[in-house]
Design a protein around this motif. Structure first.
Motif, PDB file in Angstrom:
ATOM      1  N   GLU A 142       0.826  -1.206   0.000  1.00 32.64           N
ATOM      2  CA  GLU A 142       0.000   0.000   0.000  1.00 32.64           C
ATOM      3  C   GLU A 142       0.861   1.258   0.000  1.00 32.64           C
ATOM      4  OE1 GLU A 142      -3.140   0.322  -0.362  1.00 32.64           O
ATOM      5  OE2 GLU A 142      -3.900  -1.700  -0.040  1.00 32.64           O
ATOM      6  N   ASP A 167       0.963   4.088  -2.716  1.00 30.92           N
ATOM      7  CA  ASP A 167       0.536   5.429  -2.308  1.00 30.92           C
ATOM      8  C   ASP A 167       1.483   6.507  -2.820  1.00 30.92           C
ATOM      9  OD1 ASP A 167      -1.868   5.200  -1.082  1.00 30.92           O
ATOM     10  OD2 ASP A 167      -1.135   5.397   0.962  1.00 30.92           O
ATOM     11  N   THR A 227      -6.254  10.568  -0.785  1.00 32.18           N
ATOM     12  CA  THR A 227      -6.366  10.055   0.582  1.00 32.18           C
ATOM     13  C   THR A 227      -5.477   8.827   0.728  1.00 32.18           C
ATOM     14  OG1 THR A 227      -8.604  10.887   0.872  1.00 32.18           O
ATOM     15  CG2 THR A 227      -7.969   9.013   2.243  1.00 32.18           C
ATOM     16  N   ASP A 228      -4.829   8.706   1.871  1.00 31.35           N
ATOM     17  CA  ASP A 228      -3.971   7.550   2.114  1.00 31.35           C
ATOM     18  C   ASP A 228      -4.785   6.261   2.064  1.00 31.35           C
ATOM     19  OD1 ASP A 228      -1.529   8.851   2.474  1.00 31.35           O
ATOM     20  OD2 ASP A 228      -1.925   9.248   4.589  1.00 31.35           O
ATOM     21  N   SER A 229      -4.199   5.248   1.462  1.00 28.68           N
ATOM     22  CA  SER A 229      -4.823   3.930   1.454  1.00 28.68           C
ATOM     23  C   SER A 229      -4.303   3.129   2.641  1.00 28.68           C
ATOM     24  CB  SER A 229      -4.505   3.197   0.147  1.00 28.68           C
ATOM     25  OG  SER A 229      -3.109   2.930   0.063  1.00 28.68           O
ATOM     26  N   THR A 230      -4.974   2.037   2.910  1.00 31.84           N
ATOM     27  CA  THR A 230      -4.491   1.101   3.919  1.00 31.84           C
ATOM     28  C   THR A 230      -5.032  -0.282   3.594  1.00 31.84           C
ATOM     29  OG1 THR A 230      -4.136   0.784   6.295  1.00 31.84           O
ATOM     30  CG2 THR A 230      -6.320   1.522   5.619  1.00 31.84           C
ATOM     31  N   THR A 290      -9.359   2.174   2.062  1.00 32.16           N
ATOM     32  CA  THR A 290      -8.865   2.933   3.200  1.00 32.16           C
ATOM     33  C   THR A 290      -9.697   2.637   4.440  1.00 32.16           C
ATOM     34  OG1 THR A 290      -8.070   5.128   3.845  1.00 32.16           O
ATOM     35  CG2 THR A 290     -10.219   5.030   2.762  1.00 32.16           C
ATOM     36  N   LEU A 343      -5.617   9.238   8.728  1.00 30.71           N
ATOM     37  CA  LEU A 343      -6.879   8.498   8.735  1.00 30.71           C
ATOM     38  C   LEU A 343      -7.491   8.396  10.127  1.00 30.71           C
ATOM     39  CD1 LEU A 343      -5.875   5.568   6.335  1.00 30.71           C
ATOM     40  CD2 LEU A 343      -6.980   7.748   5.747  1.00 30.71           C
TER      41      LEU A 343
END
Length: 304
Positions: free
Chosen positions: A86, A90, A97-100, A232, A254
């Motif tokens: 990820e 990213d 927006t940051d992914s996770t 996310t 997040l």
């Protein structure tokens, strides 16, 4: 090819065996995998018994997978591989927006919900409202964006973990943003919870004296035509284990406060009593990346 292969010549021979691979990216991946895997084996110098134990562990991991449980994703998560993937990806979309991590429980289809619906109608606990807006990196709203959400209940369990107690689909919802890119839904504030520990991954955590807990969060997958799909979370600010997530998935951006809103008009608008708990997350999508490479498709065929 020589039949008398030592540690160094064996690695070279295996790498050479891939020389006719027609896809350059697949060839690169297999060569690097071989090189690094052989380096690891030489460094660790496992006994035959240890090698057998590793094979047994991987076999048991596969055997633990079923239609609602993906133990290999769980293993990838606790080893930090999922977050490494990820984080690397990213870097290609720094303005989004940051992914996770996806996590191991996105294994069933979320039921369609209208904006404002309760996605956790069977869950006990105080109702909260989660809301936000889906926009592009330029700040323009994305009308109709699809929002797939899923979460644990207030006792830390997903629907698929409690057959006969929760119906499949409780804690899940498939919604679409309105014409302004805005969305909202009702739910309960999820609890922190342990990842499943009744399989090989749990045994690994026990053997390494690691705790299995994840901080409270709600999962999102957001998609829209022309934009890159985003996976996310919204993490509940102040939750236990925010600083020691078992799968290393917390990103500061997040973590959002779930605060008490005492505005009666807002409560009426959302169809809840006043005061109510509210969590807000605005999600930024990046324009769609290039289509999947031929190598990615071929790799999927290889593992089928």
């Amino acid at each position: 090819m020589s039949t008398d292969l030592g540690p160094e010549t064996l690695t070279a021979a295996v790498i050479d065996s891939f020389k006719n691979t027609p896809d350059d990216r697949l060839k690169e991946i297999l060569e690097s995998l071989t090189r690094n895997l052989h380096t690891f084996v030489r460094e660790v110098s496992p006994s035959i018994e240890e090698w057998e134990a590793a094979i047994d562990f991987l076999t048991a991991t596969g055997q633990k997978c079923d239609d609602v449980r993906q133990e290999f994703i769980l293993l990838s998560d606790v080893l930090g591989v999922s977050m490494m993937v990820e984080t690397i990806n990213d870097a290609e979309t720094p303005d989004a927006t940051d992914s996770t991590v996806l996590g191991p429980f996105h294994m069933v289809e979320s039921p369609a919900r209208a904006l404002g619906d309760n996605v956790s109608p069977e869950s006990e606990g105080d109702i909260c409202v989660v809301r936000g807006k889906i926009v592009s990196v330029s700040g323009e709203p994305i009308p109709g964006a699809q929002i797939d959400v899923w979460q644990a209940n207030t006792k830390g369990f997903y629907d698929v973990q409690q057959p006969g107690i929760q119906s499949i689909g409780n804690g899940r919802g498939l919604l679409h943003a309105d014409e302004n890119g805005e969305f909202h839904f009702r739910s309960v504030v999820p609890a922190y919870y342990p990842i499943p520990t009744d399989g090989p991954v749990g045994s690994l955590l026990n053997a390494t004296a690691r705790h299995p807990y994840r901080p409270a969060h709600i999962h999102f997958i957001v998609t829209a035509p022309g934009f890159k799909e985003l996976t996310t979370h919204i993490f509940v600010g102040g939750s236990e284990y925010i600083d020691s997530d078992a799968v290393f998935a917390v990103k500061e951006s997040l973590v959002k406060p779930f605060t008490v809103n005492s505005d009666p008009a807002a409560a009426t608008g959302f169809g809840v009593g006043s005061p109510f708990v509210e969590g807000v997350i605005d999600i930024v999508l990046h324009p769609e990346a290039q289509p999947l490479s031929t190598t990615t498709e071929k790799t999927k065929e290889i593992v089928r």
